[in-house]
Design a protein around this motif. Structure first.
Motif: not given
Length: 481
Positions: A268, A205, A196
């Motif tokens: 995402f 996250i 990430i």
């Protein structure tokens, strides 16, 4: 023979024994011994079967929560038969078993030498049953072989591999190999790592990944997912995250793992968390010049968005459609993924640019008075999962025969609601009792389906659960600016 027949035979032989035994001069007849033996034999078989059922199907299943194997049944029945027959011969018939066993010692040695491999498998099978390291339905790994245990017999074990091959492995080989066991009803841990960008908050996250995992089918939700930072890679500007969660059993591990990874990609994508592919591969890996290193977002032109807003404007009447079109957000969802479960809900209209949204109704209507929401211009057959239609077809064939396949397809063209489908098909069953039996298979809940170029408002989503049916792209159109 069934157990009921053995009960009848034991009663008959018991009555014959009583009749012959009471006849004058027949108390010591050979027929008395024969009927007495047959009475004890048939009665013993009934007792054997009852005890075997009690031990294997009631007690074993209750305490172990698993079905017993054929080998365990064989061992129990063999022990019961041997014990009862020995008692009958010695005490009921007065036979001398010691002399019989002595004279058969040489024969036993010869047979044992000839069948040493078979007897080795038998005793290995007995040891496996005593240890009970695995059961029918468990997944095992022997050397490089993965498979599900189908049968446990006195000589061998049958394993069905994941490509459909049936392997028969001798018990003697199993007893000498290392066997890795994945119990069928025990949760299995799944681990994965992904990179990430460093500019994304770990709290964001963790929250997104946790929502994805807990919303995925067959995830063991009693144990919460564990998400943490594994390592830093400052040269590439990424943080590696380690994720661990549990699935319900090993058989669904790979399916759930693939679905979770797919949904993470879509999450995402919706939150514009850009994971560069070049960060995932080794540094000496060279991407093709034609490939993109960034995650692609749904490519919808501004003109297309304006056209979609214009379709809504015919019913809603926006004050400034041009400005609203500039504020539209685009969300893509994987098949079966809940709608807006990881996004913040706004005062907006959600236009379906691609796919289907399935909304669960909180108070399903009675199946007898369900309203038809059929659009004659649209045929819904192509949107139905084949496994659902095949199952309905099997249930309907019992009542109307082979024509059921045609009737199911015909009804599937008119509706996307499973309860409505059952209602339409029940009209082809004339017998009221059979119709009631068929309708009992209908699900307890009902759904409303929103197709391409239709839209939902916030009330539709907040009052019921919504899921994508296939890949779905939504346009979030703000009601006001």
């Amino acid at each position: 023979m069934s157990t009921f027949i053995w009960i009848i035979l034991s009663i008959v032989f018991g009555l014959l024994y009583s009749l012959v035994h009471t006849l004058p001069g027949q108390s010591k007849s050979i027929f008395v011994d024969i009927f007495w033996f047959l009475f004890l034999f048939s009665g013993s078989i009934f007792i054997f079967r009852f005890l075997s059922y009690l031990i294997t199907d009631v007690i074993f299943s209750k305490f172990k929560g698993k079905s017993s194997s054929d080998l365990l049944r064989f061992i129990i029945i063999f022990f019961l038969y041997t014990t009862f027959l020995a008692l009958i011969f010695k005490y009921a018939l007065g036979w001398n078993l010691t002399a019989f066993l002595t004279t058969s010692a040489l024969l036993t040695a010869v047979v044992g030498f000839a069948l040493q491999t078979t007897l080795g498998n038998l005793f290995a099978g007995v040891a496996i049953q005593i240890e009970q390291s695995f059961y029918i339905g468990d997944v095992v790994k022997i050397n490089d072989t993965f498979g599900r245990v189908e049968t446990l017999r006195w000589r061998s074990m049958s394993i069905r591999t994941f490509d459909g091959t049936l392997l028969v492995i001798p018990n003697n080989q199993i007893s000498t190999e290392t066997v890795e066991v994945f119990p069928s009803k025990e949760p299995v841990r799944v681990s994965m790592k992904f990179p990430i960008p460093t500019n994304i908050s770990p709290e964001i996250i963790s929250s997104l990944i946790r929502k994805v995992i807990l919303a995925t089918p067959n995830v063991y939700t009693e144990l919460q997912p564990f998400i943490h930072i594994d390592s830093y890679d400052p040269r590439n500007g990424i943080i590696w995250y380690q994720v661990r969660y549990f699935v319900e059993n090993y058989l669904v591990e790979h399916i759930v793992d693939a679905e979770v990874k797919e949904r993470i990609w879509y999450v995402f994508n919706r939150h514009k968390i850009n994971v560069s592919l070049s960060n995932i591969f080794e540094h000496d890996f060279v991407l093709p010049k034609t490939s993109s290193t960034n995650m692609p977002y749904p490519n919808i032109s501004k003109e297309t968005i304006k056209e979609c807003v214009a379709k809504i404007n015919e019913y809603v009447c926006f004050k400034n459609p041009e400005k609203i079109a500039s504020k539209v957000n685009v969300y893509a969802y994987a098949k079966g993924e809940p709608i807006l479960y990881t996004e913040k809900k706004h005062d907006a209209i959600y236009f379906i640019y691609k796919g289907i949204v399935k909304v669960r109704q909180q108070t399903p209507q009675s199946i007898d008075c369900m309203e038809k929401h059929t659009n004659i211009k649209t045929e819904y057959l192509e949107f139905w999962p084949s496994e659902i239609l095949n199952n309905v077809n099997k249930q309907l064939t019992v009542h109307i025969g082979p024509i059921s396949e045609h009737k199911v397809k015909e009804a599937a063209r008119k509706t996307l609601d499973t309860r409505h489908l059952y209602s339409l098909l029940s009209n082809h069953i004339l017998n009221e009792k059979h119709k009631t039996d068929f309708l009992s298979y209908a699900p307890d809940e009902t759904f409303q389906f929103f197709l391409k170029d239709s839209w939902l408002n916030l009330a539709d989503i907040s009052e019921s659960d919504a899921f994508s049916q296939g890949e779905t792209i939504l346009l979030e159109v703000p009601v006001s600016i």
